[in-house]
Design an enzyme around this catalytic site. Sequence first.
Site, PDB file in Angstrom:
ATOM      1  N   HIS A 330       0.809  -1.211   0.000  1.00 21.03           N
ATOM      2  CA  HIS A 330       0.000   0.000   0.000  1.00 21.03           C
ATOM      3  C   HIS A 330       0.847   1.268   0.000  1.00 21.03           C
ATOM      4  O   HIS A 330       0.363   2.325  -0.418  1.00 21.03           O
ATOM      5  CB  HIS A 330      -0.946   0.012   1.207  1.00 21.03           C
ATOM      6  CG  HIS A 330      -2.157  -0.835   1.014  1.00 21.03           C
ATOM      7  ND1 HIS A 330      -2.155  -2.191   1.232  1.00 21.03           N
ATOM      8  CD2 HIS A 330      -3.417  -0.524   0.608  1.00 21.03           C
ATOM      9  CE1 HIS A 330      -3.356  -2.677   0.970  1.00 21.03           C
ATOM     10  NE2 HIS A 330      -4.141  -1.691   0.589  1.00 21.03           N
ATOM     11  N   GLY A 331       2.065   1.206   0.463  1.00 18.06           N
ATOM     12  CA  GLY A 331       2.880   2.405   0.453  1.00 18.06           C
ATOM     13  C   GLY A 331       4.229   2.197   1.093  1.00 18.06           C
ATOM     14  O   GLY A 331       4.413   1.328   1.949  1.00 18.06           O
TER      15      GLY A 331
END
Length: 497
Positions: A330-331
């Site tokens: 996700h990041g």
Amino acid sequence: MSFNSSDFLIFFPIVVLIYFLIPQKLKNYWLLIASYYFYMCWNAKYALIILFSTIVTYLSGLALDTLQQRSADPLIMRKKKIVVAISVLLNLSLLFYFKYINFAIGILGDALSVFHIQLNLPSVDILLPVGISFYTFQALGYTIDVYRGDTCAEKNFFQYALFVSFFPQLVAGPIERSSHLLQQLATPHKFNSEEAKSGLLLMLWGFFLKIVLADRIAIFVDWVYGDYHTFGGWYLIVATALFAIQIYCDFAGYSIIAMGAAQILGIRLMENFQSPYLAVSVADFWRRWHISLTSWFRDYLYIPLGGSRCSKWRKYRNKMIVFLVSGLWHGAKISFVVWGGLNGLYQIIGEILQPLRDKLVKLFHLNRNSIGHKAVHIIVTFVLIDFTWIFFRANSFSEALTILSQIIHIHNPWILFDGSLYNCGLNSKNFCFMLLCILLLFVTDYLKQKKICIREIIARQDAWCQVLIIAFSVVFLLIFGIYGTSYDASKFIYFQF
């Protein structure tokens, strides 16, 4: 180009009209051109990244198919593994460079500083390609499916390129499987009025979730989180609870618009959300949330690690690895890794405590099917998940810890009743309208869980009634959608992943 932009409202009808007017043999070529144009509206040169990933995985599929036809001796199996390894390495290297290089430099610098070694590597100024995590995983899934023999290698390069770049689900999923989407793309579709109406209703619902609900909630959440030193305590509690709804409406809204757009073209995409905030446990939540990614990690990471067919502690290890990797997907921030780790930890603790919960149910003669019992589980699950969203929404891990401190140490419950919440970007009318829309969302999700499909009910009505419902929905979106000079139509939360 974003779904909720004026450009898309021009682009999509043109694509659909031409698609159903041109000869069958040209339809997929037209969709491929439209898909690349759709993506190049963000950054034209980044289309080369999709093309590179497409070529690598296409050639890998052909190589695996060739090897598949030979005898299954150890040498052939070794060659197949090398082909898969090359495909995975090249694709993940590209993803690593664009998404994680600065994160890796920072981690390396922090690690060496412990030994008093200064690493003065400059950060790399890179614009993250939109949707790179989604189409990279989709392409890698195809390679692994061919290796396993779950799907045949696609010989037509242009058809495979369309599979990787199909514009409705290109930049934020759902992450489709080759066995599902490639088969549908193999046969161009004729216009079907019932499918088109159903797809249009899906798109309208997706637009409601995005521009009426998610973007309205975002005003409040951004206001509070943007000045969390001032808005502590119950301001942050309300904002965090609303962020849980915002990210759901934002991401589910995109997925539903994608499903609707594809259905108008005669193609069915997989459903990505199944009423997640009606889940009765964290494990149940992850069976309902971002289903395409959860199932991808299950099939291509969790099961190869051993899945549940191993010792209890290895199973727990496998789950934690999956959720830590999911957080990193996700990041490139520690806060995302913590978010993933917390969700993994919840499930492990839940499994460990399951025998104790079973004993308590028997001891107190509790009825697990009662409304009250389920309601308690739904609320507890929401609170647990909502806690993890703090790490997801915060800009950094340290900021998340500061926000938690602000929540714990500031006690101001009176703001829930004295109108103070109306001073955070939304006036009283907008705030109350937002709450009504959230109620509508949960009623709709409840009906969906009970297998009551509103679109099917609408489809059974007379034609004039269907037209009236669609017209009313369009007018409603135009009146109550969030627009204006400060509105950023390109902002879907999951575009950054």
